[in-house]
Enzyme design. Structure first.
Site, PDB file in Angstrom:
ATOM      1  N   SER A   1      -6.118  -0.033  -3.854  1.00 37.30           N
ATOM      2  CA  SER A   1      -4.984  -0.667  -2.642  1.00 37.30           C
ATOM      3  C   SER A   1      -5.351  -1.886  -1.968  1.00 37.30           C
ATOM      4  CB  SER A   1      -5.683   0.522  -0.994  1.00 37.30           C
ATOM      5  OG  SER A   1      -4.634   0.568  -0.149  1.00 37.30           O
TER       6      SER A   1
ATOM      7  N   ASP B   1       3.416   8.266  -3.794  1.00 40.68           N
ATOM      8  CA  ASP B   1       2.525   6.543  -2.582  1.00 40.68           C
ATOM      9  C   ASP B   1       3.585   7.250  -1.664  1.00 40.68           C
ATOM     10  OD1 ASP B   1       0.763   4.994  -0.942  1.00 40.68           O
ATOM     11  OD2 ASP B   1       0.305   4.645  -3.173  1.00 40.68           O
TER      12      ASP B   1
ATOM     13  N   HIS C   1      -1.133   8.911  -2.578  1.00 40.25           N
ATOM     14  CA  HIS C   1      -2.353   7.355  -2.103  1.00 40.25           C
ATOM     15  C   HIS C   1      -3.981   8.064  -2.275  1.00 40.25           C
ATOM     16  CE1 HIS C   1      -2.530   2.598  -1.504  1.00 40.25           C
ATOM     17  NE2 HIS C   1      -3.824   2.979  -0.596  1.00 40.25           N
TER      18      HIS C   1
END
Length: 685
Positions: free
Chosen positions: A205, A311, A342
């Site tokens: 991320s 995601d 995610h």
């Protein structure tokens, strides 16, 4: 036009870098950490160093920036753990680095681990398993607090110069090109004489985004990056061609990750973020600074990219455009695509991932010829825990193929084929901000006011889509503001990972597995997971959005003229999906995708000109494959069909990439307490 898989181009520069890396490793790496030859003579590092007795230290690296305006350059905190035996013998080691804003505010990984320190301020716990697993194998691990976070100076600027320089300066320090200090304010210098300079960055991320950004600077010494669910351009994290994806901007995220002290001193940065990122969705210099894609030509590092195809936080568009840019430059690269949201691969394919990562770092940081660079380029999850490989991605023979929506027997329920609709053919829908893509897909064979849907006949052969799609839409609105969504759907029964659930495709179990030695303050044991599956009647596998007001320019929106036709192209997210024989492929065009984009200021009805609307899909085998799969037939829907089951609708999400997956509540007040406005675009803007 075919989509070229674009294999790796080994330039003189990359060959020279590889040869230099190998030479340095043979000369400098700990020979006793190399195991016996494996298949075809391959070797790997083995855990011969003591983790318990490893050197643990903190340094502060000078970024040469004064982001907080206090009159002195900012120092970022770097916590390091490295093999004591190598230091005692005068041997240098490579470094694995995770630069993050989350070590204090939010935690890392599925169990939200934070750094911990002893009474003297020495590091005790390093989040995640990288230290436990790799330090015994002869690597150092460095956990970097980005500027403004945890124990660092400066201010978090969400992908800007401060973020990137925070980590780049550490790579420079590891290579003897930057100053380091033994404390945050002291005068005692320290060097990284124990490092051979070879650095690999990894992170999920926000962390992976920083790795992308540092690689895009071309910094010398960064040999490889492993971005997991990472952003490639921050504009596309907050907007989709002018359509806001969240009700807040980067100032809110900066405020959230900044340390309490930084929040007090970083008001000027907050104001610059708010003013430079207006909620009208216009592209500004602030966003250009945070776009790494144009700098792919500077990337020297190899790239192992990982992304969940479902995601809905860092959407796969980020992967698609970054991958294509890297491919165009011939960057050495490899890709993992999962069915999850995610989620870190450690939590959906743990054993295979750790083995892959081990071999990857051994090759690119230790210089071992273990064959990892010659293995298939892509690993793709086709069904929960079922994976396939491809020698190139997208596969050879993938061609952007144009499909056209057509009218059917029911209003708003049409056909999808290679044949263009005749001039004058139209369909209409009215934006309903309470409905989302799952509502539309469930009613694909029913006339509803909120969407239009177009489907192929049941396929006679499987049809594979691999890469990024676009949908060109010509629509006439009744109001001066309108948002558009385009969704690709596989219509047919299947069992998929439940990416819309709190775990985004995984369930966390109670039992643990261990990945390296532990100490009393730093365990290597993590809770196991299993796939969380759901039986469905349809699978949404790609989507994209836009503000129709951006029809004339991606950079700037404008009020629409009611009653006038406007044409815009929506960029759909990268994917790799096989529509099985017997299933139908569907394209849905609608307005606000509730929970994923913010609604417009008005409630428009839009009329689509079907003759000027089309989708360009990356079909493996192109038009010939489409013709074989459909036999040229179109199956009209003559009566309303049943409701189709899918996953639950998308949840409203806050712009915090990388938070825990277990449904942990986030303090939205803290997130949105920056200085920016959440106003929607209006006609009088």
């Amino acid at each position: 036009m075919p989509i070229c898989a674009r294999g790796t181009r080994l330039t003189y520069r990359s060959l020279l870098a590889a040869a230099t890396a190998a030479l340095m490793t043979v000369t400098l790496s700990p020979a006793d950490a190399l195991g016996a030859p494996g298949p075809q003579g391959a070797r790997e590092t083995t855990p011969v160093h003591s983790y318990e007795n490893a050197i643990r230290e903190s340094v502060w690296v000078d970024t040469r920036l004064d982001g907080d305006g206090d009159g002195r350059t900012d120092r970022v905190a770097v916590d390091i753990v490295r093999p004591r035996e190598a230091a005692q013998q005068g041997r240098t080691v490579p470094v694995i680095m995770d630069a993050s804003p989350y070590y204090a505010c939010c935690g890392r990984g599925n169990e939200s681990q934070r750094k911990t320190y002893d009474a003297a301020g020495n590091p005790v716990q390093f989040p995640l398993y990288y230290d436990n697993y790799f330090v015994p194998r002869g690597y150092a691990f460095a956990a970097v607090d980005l500027a403004g976070t945890s124990r660092s100076d400066g201010c978090a600027d969400v992908g800007g110069v401060s973020d990137i320089q925070s980590a780049k300066a550490v790579v420079d320090w590891l290579n003897g090109r930057a100053d380091g200090w033994t404390s945050r304010t002291g005068t005692q210098r320290t060097t990284a004489a124990w490092s051979n300079g070879a650095t690999g960055m990894i992170g999920k991320s926000y962390d992976g985004t920083v790795a992308n950004g540092v690689a895009a600077t071309g910094v010398e010494g960064l040999r490889t990056i492993v971005p997991i669910g990472a952003i490639s351009t921050w504009y596309d994290y907050y907007f989709a061609k002018g359509a806001p994806l969240y009700g807040s901007g980067p100032d809110g995220l900066s405020h959230y990750v900044n340390s309490p002290a930084a929040r007090q001193r970083c008001g000027a940065v907050q104001r610059r973020l708010a003013s430079g990122a207006p909620r009208n969705g216009d592209l500004t210099p602030l966003w250009a600074e945070r776009d790494h894609v144009p700098d792919a030509s500077k990337v020297r590092a190899s790239v192992l990219a990982v992304h969940g195809m479902q995601d809905l936080n860092v959407r796969p568009k980020h992967l698609g455009q970054w991958w294509d840019a890297l491919a165009a430059q011939g960057v050495e690269r490899r890709i993992w695509l999962s069915q999850t949201g995610h989620v870190d691969p450690f939590d959906f394919r743990r054993s295979h991932w750790v083995t892959t990562l081990h071999r990857w770092f051994d090759h690119y940081l230790m210089g071992l010829d273990n064959g990892v660079d010659r293995e298939p380029m892509a690993e793709i999850e086709r069904a929960p825990d079922q994976w396939t490989t491809d020698t190139a991605w997208p596969p050879s023979g993938t061609v952007r193929t144009e499909l056209h929506p057509g009218k059917g027997a029911l209003a708003g329920v049409g056909t999808l084929s290679a044949t263009p609709a005749p001039p004058g053919a139209t369909e209409s829908f009215t934006d309903d901000r309470t409905q989302d893509e799952t509502d539309w897909a469930a009613q694909i064979d029913r006339s509803t006011r909120a969407k239009t849907g177009f489907t192929t006949a049941p396929l006679t052969r499987p049809l594979r889509l691999s890469g990024s799609s676009t949908v060109r839409i010509t629509a006439t609105p009744t109001t001066s503001t309108a948002h558009l969504s385009a969704v690709l759907v596989d219509l047919g029964p299947d069992t998929i990972r439940d990416y819309a659930a709190a775990g985004e495709g995984i369930t966390t179990l109670t039992q643990r597995t261990c990945w390296g030695p532990s100490t009393p303050g730093d365990s290597s044991c993590y809770r196991e997971t299993r796939a969380q599956n759901r039986a469905v009647d349809h699978t949404i596998f790609s989507r994209g959005w836009a503000d129709l007001g951006n029809h004339a320019s991606d950079a700037q929106g404008r009020p629409l003229t009611p009653g006038r036709a406007h044409t815009i192209t929506l960029d759909l997210h990268a994917t790799d999906h096989v529509v099985p024989a017997g299933h139908r492929l569907a394209l849905i065009i609608a307005g606000t995708d509730a929970g994923l984009i913010e609604p417009p200021a008005s409630t428009p009805t839009l009329t689509l000109d079907l003759s000027r609307t089309s989708a360009r899909l990356p079909i493996v085998g192109g038009l010939a494959a489409l013709a074989r799969a459909t036999d040229g037939a179109v199956a009209p829907v003559l009566a309303p069909g049943p409701l189709l089951r899918g996953v639950e609708g998308p949840r409203a999400r806050l712009p915090i990439p990388g938070t825990a997956l277990n449904g942990t509540a986030v303090d939205s007040t803290a997130l949105n307490s920056g200085t920016g406005s959440s106003d929607r675009r209006t006609a009088g803007r």
